[in-house]
Design a protein around this motif. Sequence first.
Motif, PDB file in Angstrom:
ATOM      1  N   ASP A 291       0.996  -1.303   0.063  1.00 23.35           N
ATOM      2  CA  ASP A 291      -0.019  -0.009   0.013  1.00 23.35           C
ATOM      3  C   ASP A 291       0.711   1.289  -0.162  1.00 23.35           C
ATOM      4  O   ASP A 291       0.571   2.236  -0.694  1.00 23.35           O
ATOM      5  CB  ASP A 291      -1.066   0.007   1.143  1.00 23.35           C
ATOM      6  CG  ASP A 291      -2.101  -1.014   1.118  1.00 23.35           C
ATOM      7  OD1 ASP A 291      -2.421  -1.444  -0.084  1.00 23.35           O
ATOM      8  OD2 ASP A 291      -2.524  -1.487   1.957  1.00 23.35           O
ATOM      9  N   PRO A 316      -1.654  -0.832  -5.692  1.00 24.82           N
ATOM     10  CA  PRO A 316      -2.434  -0.471  -4.457  1.00 24.82           C
ATOM     11  C   PRO A 316      -3.261   0.914  -5.015  1.00 24.82           C
ATOM     12  O   PRO A 316      -2.976   1.281  -6.049  1.00 24.82           O
ATOM     13  CB  PRO A 316      -1.415  -0.037  -3.551  1.00 24.82           C
ATOM     14  CG  PRO A 316      -0.154   0.140  -4.610  1.00 24.82           C
ATOM     15  CD  PRO A 316      -0.394  -0.790  -5.615  1.00 24.82           C
ATOM     16  N   ASN A 334      -6.999  -4.065  -7.016  1.00 21.46           N
ATOM     17  CA  ASN A 334      -6.049  -4.291  -5.874  1.00 21.46           C
ATOM     18  C   ASN A 334      -5.184  -5.364  -6.051  1.00 21.46           C
ATOM     19  O   ASN A 334      -5.652  -6.505  -6.408  1.00 21.46           O
ATOM     20  CB  ASN A 334      -6.931  -4.337  -4.551  1.00 21.46           C
ATOM     21  CG  ASN A 334      -5.854  -4.288  -3.337  1.00 21.46           C
ATOM     22  OD1 ASN A 334      -5.576  -5.378  -2.933  1.00 21.46           O
ATOM     23  ND2 ASN A 334      -5.654  -3.132  -2.791  1.00 21.46           N
TER      24      ASN A 334
END
Length: 387
Positions: A291, A316, A334
């Motif tokens: 992330d 991310p 994702n």
Amino acid sequence: MKLYYLTRSYYPYQKGGGSLMRRGAVKYLQELGWNVTVVMPNYGSSELKIEDNVCLIPYNKNQRIASIFERLGIYEDYLDKWVENAYDYLKDKIQKDDVVFATSGGELGTIKFGSLLKDKIGCKFVVNFRDPLDYSVVNELKLDNKFHVSREKQEYKYLKNSDLIIASSKTNQKSLGSKYPEWKNKIVNNYFGYIAKLDITKFHKKVSDKLRVAYVGNMGDLQKPEILYEIYKKSNLKNLEIFFIGNTKSYKPLENIVDDNVKFIDFLPHEEFLKFMIENIDIGFVSLTSDYLGACVPSKIYEYINLGLPMIGALPDGDGKDIINNNQYGIACNYNDSNSLIDALKKFQDKVFLEDVRNSILDNRDKWFMKNRIKEVDMLLGEFDEN
């Protein structure tokens, strides 16, 4: 007025995407009329070398040990000893009306160097983050759990001297603005784009009854290229052909794969690589698996745009995912969402959809050409003259 371009790497002295990007930036700044001198380390040498517009300043320290000292806080950055050499050499050569342009791919050294010159001379000082400062906090996230002394104090110490901070993603721009709200007005974003526009009309796509998807570049934990192989196997699609292009020999997750529809290709010379991709690949796959890395735009996205290749992204939240999805350049999901990634593979089975996405890229790929992107930087630098 001169522009001193401080960098850790520069092509052809180092290979790789980062050094090529910096070479491209200098080229286009020169074309816009800037008198650019590149200042960089002469790695593993005690020799000062000046070649054309490149000044290579000695740096013969053990980088591995210097990086350990950085982690422990003994050094502020692994380039500290180079900064000392470079500062001693340049401090009496730069004029007050010059611009010091410090690029960073994660290192603090170039920024520290620029800040010291600003203190001494009073010249204009620009910081260009190609990536966030290594091991700094970005949107309240850290890269990993490895020990490293906090970098926020150092980041603040040297950024406060800057006249302009150029991020390479809106995500990093936002992060810097939230950490240092008093500087919001001097923090901007500039996507750097692809280096050289390719005439793709001189190449012809080879016909295949299979959908050909390629992962290109680094094989490591931050990219996890094996995601592409995993979703291919789970999809049970029979008309897929998967390509991994790069050094896979020492990357265990891709070892022992025996499948007629999976091809492994070592790095190719650049011209040969471009030709291969346009003629043999339908979709470019790009992945980042942290992330924290939402603040980074993989240069591969720009390269796929230049090649006119639709994309599947395992990414991310951040600029990379937004560029792909908001411009209809493909489908980005994702990196943990294997079901959505499989759905993306299935969606691209539709040749009309594939062609529509390709046309979306071709319709505005010029706006991602570095020669056009850097005009924003030129305009911002030009404001120094006005002031």
